[in-house]
Scaffold this motif. Structure first.
Motif, PDB file in Angstrom:
ATOM      1  N   PHE A 102      -7.108   4.738   5.615  1.00 40.86           N
ATOM      2  CA  PHE A 102      -6.988   3.291   5.482  1.00 40.86           C
ATOM      3  C   PHE A 102      -5.893   2.707   6.368  1.00 40.86           C
ATOM      4  CE2 PHE A 102      -9.459   3.973   1.570  1.00 40.86           C
ATOM      5  CZ  PHE A 102     -10.479   3.077   1.858  1.00 40.86           C
ATOM      6  N   TYR A 157      -6.015  -3.565   1.785  1.00 42.59           N
ATOM      7  CA  TYR A 157      -6.068  -2.169   1.346  1.00 42.59           C
ATOM      8  C   TYR A 157      -6.660  -2.080  -0.057  1.00 42.59           C
ATOM      9  CZ  TYR A 157      -2.854  -0.559   5.034  1.00 42.59           C
ATOM     10  OH  TYR A 157      -2.258  -0.231   6.222  1.00 42.59           O
ATOM     11  N   PHE A 191       0.830  -1.204   0.000  1.00 42.28           N
ATOM     12  CA  PHE A 191       0.000   0.000   0.000  1.00 42.28           C
ATOM     13  C   PHE A 191       0.864   1.253   0.000  1.00 42.28           C
ATOM     14  CE2 PHE A 191      -2.626   3.207   2.280  1.00 42.28           C
ATOM     15  CZ  PHE A 191      -3.625   3.335   1.321  1.00 42.28           C
TER      16      PHE A 191
END
Length: 160
Positions: free
Chosen positions: A136, A152, A58
């Motif tokens: 997130f 994610y 991510f």
């Protein structure tokens, strides 16, 4: 499967996700600290291995998206460079008229107009990426501490 996870695995996974916020204090801390925690514990705990990969993928994806957003604006800046050497750009040629307070603002005189949209759109995109990253990462930290497998969104799998 949640009952088989130990508190240590859940805490370590949550710390891996939360350690990505170290980028605000340490340059590239969002890669360095999770990488250290993940590599030190990936062979012992499958849950930590999964979350370490998720966090790093991510963060790499967010960096890539930020670079692409910045690169999109480069052609607009290159087109602006010749205007920097035009002495009329900042009104330097009118210094002798300093006592004439003839102030006139016209939208046609706004020399930065062509930079406004691409830079503005890129800036909004960068702010959006920062918000997505923060939201997130917090969600991942909370969910992994509860023992859930968090995935994610918008992530490219660099580490498999």
């Amino acid at each position: 499967m949640e009952s088989t996870l130990t508190k240590h695995e859940r805490n370590l996974s949550a710390i891996i996700h939360a350690s990505t916020f170290s980028k605000y204090f340490i340059p590239f801390g969002n890669f360095i600290l999770p990488l250290i925690l993940w590599t030190a514990n990936k062979k012992e705990h499958g849950f930590v291995d999964y979350n370490g990969k998720q966090a790093l993928n991510f963060q790499i994806s967010m960096l890539l998206y930020s670079i692409v957003a910045g690169l999109i604006t480069i052609p607009f800046f290159i087109g602006f460079w010749p205007d920097l050497f035009d002495w009329d750009l900042f009104g330097v040629h009118r210094l002798s008229d300093i006592n004439n307070l003839n102030i006139h603002i016209d939208s046609d005189d706004f020399r930065f107009g062509r930079l406004f949209w691409p830079v503005g759109i890129s800036g909004v995109f960068q702010v959006g990426l920062a918000i997505v990253n923060i939201v997130f990462t917090i969600l991942a930290t909370i969910r992994t501490n509860e023992g859930e497998y968090f995935k994610y969104p918008f992530t490219i799998k660099f580490i498999k």
